[in-house]
Motif scaffolding. Structure first.
Motif, mmCIF file in Angstrom:
data_model
loop_
_atom_site.group_PDB
_atom_site.id
_atom_site.type_symbol
_atom_site.label_atom_id
_atom_site.label_comp_id
_atom_site.label_asym_id
_atom_site.label_seq_id
_atom_site.Cartn_x
_atom_site.Cartn_y
_atom_site.Cartn_z
ATOM 1 N N GLN A 16 0.849 -1.190 0.000
ATOM 2 C CA GLN A 16 0.000 0.000 0.000
ATOM 3 C C GLN A 16 0.883 1.238 0.000
ATOM 4 N N ASN A 17 0.543 2.193 -0.848
ATOM 5 C CA ASN A 17 1.191 3.497 -0.805
ATOM 6 C C ASN A 17 0.111 4.560 -0.972
ATOM 7 N N ARG A 18 0.517 5.779 -1.279
ATOM 8 C CA ARG A 18 -0.452 6.865 -1.349
ATOM 9 C C ARG A 18 -1.390 6.720 -2.536
ATOM 10 N N ARG A 19 -1.032 5.885 -3.499
ATOM 11 C CA ARG A 19 -1.907 5.656 -4.656
ATOM 12 C C ARG A 19 -2.975 4.620 -4.357
ATOM 13 N N GLY A 20 -2.737 3.753 -3.390
ATOM 14 C CA GLY A 20 -3.688 2.697 -3.086
ATOM 15 C C GLY A 20 -2.986 1.381 -2.825
ATOM 16 N N ARG A 21 -3.698 0.296 -3.034
ATOM 17 C CA ARG A 21 -3.178 -1.040 -2.766
ATOM 18 C C ARG A 21 -2.929 -1.791 -4.064
ATOM 19 N N PHE A 22 -1.922 -2.660 -4.043
ATOM 20 C CA PHE A 22 -1.577 -3.450 -5.216
ATOM 21 C C PHE A 22 -0.824 -4.690 -4.767
ATOM 22 N N ILE A 23 -0.604 -5.610 -5.696
ATOM 23 C CA ILE A 23 0.134 -6.840 -5.416
ATOM 24 C C ILE A 23 1.378 -6.869 -6.283
ATOM 25 N N LYS A 24 2.518 -7.044 -5.659
ATOM 26 C CA LYS A 24 3.768 -7.240 -6.387
ATOM 27 C C LYS A 24 4.054 -8.729 -6.440
ATOM 28 N N VAL A 25 4.186 -9.264 -7.643
ATOM 29 C CA VAL A 25 4.474 -10.687 -7.842
ATOM 30 C C VAL A 25 5.923 -10.810 -8.292
ATOM 31 N N ALA A 26 6.731 -11.471 -7.504
ATOM 32 C CA ALA A 26 8.150 -11.636 -7.819
ATOM 33 C C ALA A 26 8.450 -13.116 -8.047
ATOM 34 N N GLU A 27 9.185 -13.387 -9.107
ATOM 35 C CA GLU A 27 9.616 -14.752 -9.436
ATOM 36 C C GLU A 27 11.117 -14.856 -9.218
ATOM 37 N N ILE A 28 11.540 -15.855 -8.448
ATOM 38 C CA ILE A 28 12.956 -16.112 -8.213
ATOM 39 C C ILE A 28 13.296 -17.455 -8.841
ATOM 40 N N GLY A 29 14.120 -17.430 -9.877
ATOM 41 C CA GLY A 29 14.473 -18.658 -10.566
ATOM 42 C C GLY A 29 15.496 -19.481 -9.804
ATOM 43 N N ALA A 30 15.765 -20.691 -10.282
ATOM 44 C CA ALA A 30 16.739 -21.575 -9.637
ATOM 45 C C ALA A 30 18.134 -20.968 -9.654
ATOM 46 N N ASP A 31 18.420 -20.118 -10.646
ATOM 47 C CA ASP A 31 19.724 -19.473 -10.736
ATOM 48 C C ASP A 31 19.779 -18.156 -9.976
ATOM 49 N N GLY A 32 18.712 -17.841 -9.228
ATOM 50 C CA GLY A 32 18.675 -16.598 -8.457
ATOM 51 C C GLY A 32 18.186 -15.406 -9.234
ATOM 52 N N ARG A 33 17.878 -15.588 -10.506
ATOM 53 C CA ARG A 33 17.399 -14.489 -11.323
ATOM 54 C C ARG A 33 16.020 -14.059 -10.836
ATOM 55 N N ARG A 34 15.786 -12.735 -10.812
ATOM 56 C CA ARG A 34 14.536 -12.198 -10.267
ATOM 57 C C ARG A 34 13.796 -11.382 -11.329
ATOM 58 N N SER A 35 12.492 -11.594 -11.418
ATOM 59 C CA SER A 35 11.653 -10.772 -12.274
ATOM 60 C C SER A 35 10.335 -10.542 -11.543
ATOM 61 N N GLN A 36 9.656 -9.451 -11.887
ATOM 62 C CA GLN A 36 8.456 -9.118 -11.138
ATOM 63 C C GLN A 36 7.473 -8.314 -11.985
ATOM 64 N N ILE A 37 6.214 -8.388 -11.603
ATOM 65 C CA ILE A 37 5.163 -7.591 -12.216
ATOM 66 C C ILE A 37 4.318 -6.999 -11.088
#
Length: 314
Positions: free
Chosen positions: A65-86
């Motif tokens: 939650q921030n001043r804009r409102g609420r949202f969900i951050k989805v983070a993917e952590i691969g087996a090699d430690g690589r990270r991506s998110q939406i």
């Protein structure tokens, strides 16, 4: 300078006498901005989190939650430690949850993989979601490693694309985790209620002007960008000042018309067929193009404006 304050850097001033300007002076003139979904991280509050282990990947679903409102951050952590998110607004997460059920049912009906019956691009089923200036592409795909759901997030009018890939066997588990979070926090995003006005574009004497409406943690704003070859500048006008800007422009137009000024008109941006003798053409969904002919204009297509939808920290 306050953190997040909009200031401008004068390249000519620094270039003339670089020794005169200390690092602090230069930093005081830098305009700060950050990509969509990352603004306001200093003031973010984490409300809940879930972690899923699906095959060799870990997924974190964080309700923030921030001043804009609420949202969900989805983070993917691969087996090699690589990270991506939406980033998903709560209303978008609700729509995504429903798509997960549909995709899972379709996946269950496919039967075992058949390498001889796979589309050239590997796509088995696709859907798209739209939220404000963001688009989400859902593609159930198949490759040599198996079947998976690729979820891509991109900004309208260009910009970087981020994506995660959920193994098909984990779609139900992912859907159930989203369901738990949505049942607890609901689907109300907060912030502005309703649709923002569509962006517009105008070309005059070789210059391209873009008018785009956005929203950040300070509210709604209009970004007016002037784009030429190898040149771009923009101003940001808060929504509360639009009426005053309109009055000032209208006053100048009236004064120029009274004084016999040529080429002054306000109809070119109206989205209708009148005004300035220009043509109004469709420029994609929710967009209007006003073409104003002039002796110096050419047939060159306007350059894209990749950062047009990136809100500013004010």
């Amino acid at each position: 300078m306050r953190m997040g304050e909009i200031v401008e850097i004068s390249q000519g001033e620094v270039g003339r006498n670089p020794l005169k300007n200390s690092w602090g002076d230069i930093m005081d003139k830098i305009q700060y901005w950050c990509p969509e979904g990352q603004q306001g991280q200093q003031n973010e509050q984490e409300l809940a989190t879930k972690m899923l282990q699906i095959q060799s990947k870990r997924f974190y679903l964080d309700v923030k939650q921030n001043r804009r409102g609420r949202f969900i951050k989805v983070a993917e952590i691969g087996a090699d430690g690589r990270r991506s998110q939406i980033y998903l607004a709560l209303s978008t997460a609700f729509e995504f949850r429903n798509h997960l059920s549909t995709f899972s049912d379709y996946y269950a009906s496919l039967g075992p993989p058949n390498p001889e019956n796979v589309p050239d691009d590997g796509k088995l089923k696709s859907e798209m979601m739209v939220k404000d200036n963001r688009r989400y592409y859902l593609d159930l795909k198949e490759n040599s490693r198996g079947r998976f759901l690729r979820v891509s997030q991109t900004i309208t009018r260009g910009g970087p694309r981020t994506q995660i890939a959920i193994p098909a066997q984990g779609m139900i588990e992912f859907r159930d985790a989203l369901t738990d979070l949505l049942e607890e926090f609901g689907t109300d995003d907060g912030g502005f209620k309703g649709d923002l006005p569509d962006g517009r574009y105008m070309r005059v004497e070789g210059k391209n002007f873009y008018f785009d409406i956005g929203q950040n943690n300070r509210g709604i704003y209009m970004r007016i960008s002037e784009v030429k070859t190898n040149f771009r500048t923009a101003i940001t006008v808060p929504e509360k000042s639009w009426a005053r800007f309109r009055d000032i422009f209208a006053d100048y137009c009236e004064k120029m018309q009274e004084g016999g000024g040529a080429g002054v008109g306000v109809g070119g941006m109206s989205g209708g067929s009148g005004g300035s003798g220009g043509n109004v053409l469709s420029d994609g969904k929710g967009s209007v193009v006003a073409q104003v002919p002039s002796p110096s204009s050419t047939s060159q297509q306007p350059n894209p404006n990749p950062n047009l939808d990136s809100p500013l920290i004010k």
